[in-house]
Design a protein around this motif. Structure first.
Motif, PDB file in Angstrom:
ATOM      1  N   ALA A  79       2.537  -4.276   4.133  1.00  0.00           N
ATOM      2  CA  ALA A  79       3.699  -3.611   3.541  1.00  0.00           C
ATOM      3  C   ALA A  79       3.341  -2.228   3.019  1.00  0.00           C
ATOM      4  O   ALA A  79       2.217  -2.006   2.554  1.00  0.00           O
ATOM      5  CB  ALA A  79       4.254  -4.468   2.402  1.00  0.00           C
ATOM      6  N   GLU A  80       4.316  -1.318   3.116  1.00  0.00           N
ATOM      7  CA  GLU A  80       4.125   0.039   2.581  1.00  0.00           C
ATOM      8  C   GLU A  80       5.236   0.359   1.580  1.00  0.00           C
ATOM      9  O   GLU A  80       6.398   0.005   1.788  1.00  0.00           O
ATOM     10  CB  GLU A  80       4.164   1.075   3.716  1.00  0.00           C
ATOM     11  CG  GLU A  80       2.980   0.983   4.663  1.00  0.00           C
ATOM     12  CD  GLU A  80       2.967   2.050   5.755  1.00  0.00           C
ATOM     13  OE1 GLU A  80       2.056   2.002   6.595  1.00  0.00           O
ATOM     14  OE2 GLU A  80       3.863   2.927   5.772  1.00  0.00           O
TER      15      GLU A  80
ATOM     16  N   THR B 142       0.835  -1.209   0.000  1.00  0.00           N
ATOM     17  CA  THR B 142       0.000   0.000   0.000  1.00  0.00           C
ATOM     18  C   THR B 142       0.866   1.255   0.000  1.00  0.00           C
ATOM     19  O   THR B 142       2.057   1.208   0.293  1.00  0.00           O
ATOM     20  CB  THR B 142      -0.906   0.038   1.237  1.00  0.00           C
ATOM     21  OG1 THR B 142      -0.066   0.113   2.405  1.00  0.00           O
ATOM     22  CG2 THR B 142      -1.767  -1.195   1.331  1.00  0.00           C
ATOM     23  N   ASN B 143       0.231   2.368  -0.320  1.00  0.00           N
ATOM     24  CA  ASN B 143       0.924   3.644  -0.188  1.00  0.00           C
ATOM     25  C   ASN B 143       1.173   3.920   1.281  1.00  0.00           C
ATOM     26  O   ASN B 143       0.411   3.477   2.145  1.00  0.00           O
ATOM     27  CB  ASN B 143       0.092   4.763  -0.810  1.00  0.00           C
ATOM     28  CG  ASN B 143       0.221   4.757  -2.319  1.00  0.00           C
ATOM     29  OD1 ASN B 143       1.319   4.624  -2.846  1.00  0.00           O
ATOM     30  ND2 ASN B 143      -0.901   4.878  -2.998  1.00  0.00           N
ATOM     31  N   PRO B 144       2.238   4.640   1.585  1.00  0.00           N
ATOM     32  CA  PRO B 144       2.485   4.978   2.981  1.00  0.00           C
ATOM     33  C   PRO B 144       1.355   5.864   3.512  1.00  0.00           C
ATOM     34  O   PRO B 144       0.690   6.558   2.748  1.00  0.00           O
ATOM     35  CB  PRO B 144       3.804   5.737   2.943  1.00  0.00           C
ATOM     36  CG  PRO B 144       3.924   6.243   1.547  1.00  0.00           C
ATOM     37  CD  PRO B 144       3.237   5.244   0.676  1.00  0.00           C
ATOM     38  N   ILE B 145       1.146   5.807   4.802  1.00  0.00           N
ATOM     39  CA  ILE B 145       0.081   6.597   5.421  1.00  0.00           C
ATOM     40  C   ILE B 145       0.438   8.081   5.423  1.00  0.00           C
ATOM     41  O   ILE B 145      -0.422   8.940   5.348  1.00  0.00           O
ATOM     42  CB  ILE B 145      -0.166   6.074   6.857  1.00  0.00           C
ATOM     43  CG1 ILE B 145      -0.631   4.612   6.783  1.00  0.00           C
ATOM     44  CG2 ILE B 145      -1.206   6.921   7.584  1.00  0.00           C
ATOM     45  CD1 ILE B 145      -0.664   3.893   8.115  1.00  0.00           C
TER      46      ILE B 145
ATOM     47  N   HIS C 104       6.798   6.760   7.420  1.00  0.00           N
ATOM     48  CA  HIS C 104       6.210   5.529   7.949  1.00  0.00           C
ATOM     49  C   HIS C 104       6.273   5.512   9.464  1.00  0.00           C
ATOM     50  O   HIS C 104       7.352   5.706  10.040  1.00  0.00           O
ATOM     51  CB  HIS C 104       6.984   4.315   7.415  1.00  0.00           C
ATOM     52  CG  HIS C 104       7.217   4.357   5.937  1.00  0.00           C
ATOM     53  ND1 HIS C 104       6.350   3.775   5.040  1.00  0.00           N
ATOM     54  CD2 HIS C 104       8.187   4.941   5.195  1.00  0.00           C
ATOM     55  CE1 HIS C 104       6.798   3.985   3.805  1.00  0.00           C
ATOM     56  NE2 HIS C 104       7.912   4.687   3.878  1.00  0.00           N
TER      57      HIS C 104
END
Lengths: 194, 194
Positions: free
Chosen positions: B127-128, A10-13, B136
């Motif tokens: 995972a990112e 996923t994209n980073p938060i 992150h």
């Protein structure tokens, strides 16, 4: 080896823009300090009262992934401090010790130029230059305040423990023992009357 | 107001280069991991043994302003992870939980592209994406490993509590439950045999 269909990358938060330090993402809070919120911290109160009280002096963005006070977590923030002076004293943040006074913090300069004013519990002060790429370790038991000595916004990042908290009262009551004023166009420390 | 001759505005103790994440200053330690230091973490041991064992896979710079284990302090680091694969598995860091498992950490991407693999204590993985500007938050009780999925060095920064420590043994013994391999030129997660 079985393909794992349930794990997506996923994209980073969160995202940070290294050119200006702006952060984007979930759980980001923003707080703004206007001149009126800084009553009492500058030496020249007459000069203070002549300025627009609604003027924004600094704004803070912070990522708080856990609740304030949780032990072991971290917060990440970015502050923009406007250029300007109250009389001959540069715009600055309120400054604070940590509530849990043994908690440290990292600051890093992103844009502009300024000064990180540091003070121990015996009121000894010292200071480090801030500029893009400056990196500062604020040790346990050290009060810290940033001061914009330049003509443009001072932007800096920070990372600190989620249980550090803020003790603003000590500085509101007693100030730092040094003030940074402009003398002949240059910053110079003077002793504080407060 | 008296001029304070004893307060100088000194240069910061540390500097960071935002273009590559390099840090300079006092008390900076450097550690290097060569392929031979990563024995057992990749799936394909035959492919592993065919590669140059002295090859540097990743190097870490870290600012340790206080002793490891001190509560309330912070460390700041930068890792460069080389591009490459062992068989079809991308180069990656050993990965770890924190010794004080409730300690969190921030990572931020600086250069290159990669993946931050995360795993909770029940061995659930997610995972990112990592890239310049990705930010992150690694929560308490979460194992973390970085993987270089690109053709150039993956550089990333980190900030973590000085009492977090590292628990590498859990990962050495049991690995992560997912591995990232290249399939038709693209990264894909597969379940781990270990």
């Amino acid at each position: 080896m079985n393909k794992l269909k349930n794990i997506q990358i996923t994209n980073p938060i969160y995202n940070v823009d290294y050119l200006n330090g702006n952060i984007k993402g979930k759980s980001i809070i923003k707080s703004i300090k206007r001149l009126k919120d800084l009553a009492g911290i500058f030496e020249d109160n007459n000069a203070f009262l002549k300025l627009k009280q609604e003027e924004i002096i600094y704004s803070v963005q912070a990522i708080l992934p856990v609740d304030e006070g949780v032990e072991g977590g971290l917060f990440y923030g970015k502050t923009i401090l406007e250029p300007g002076k109250v009389g001959n004293e540069y715009f600055m943040t309120k400054g604070h010790f940590h509530k849990k006074a043994d908690r440290a913090e990292f600051y890093w300069g992103i844009l502009g130029e300024g000064v990180l004013l540091l003070m121990d519990e015996e009121r000894n002060c010292w200071a480090e230059k801030m500029f893009p790429g400056s990196l500062h370790y604020i040790n346990a038991f050290i009060a810290h305040r940033t001061i914009n000595t330049g003509d443009v916004q001072l932007s800096f990042g920070a990372c600190w423990p989620s249980d550090a908290g803020h003790n603003y009262q000590e500085i509101i009551d007693n100030g730092f023992s040094a003030r940074l004023i402009e003398v002949n166009g240059k910053p110079e420390f003077v002793s504080s009357q407060k």
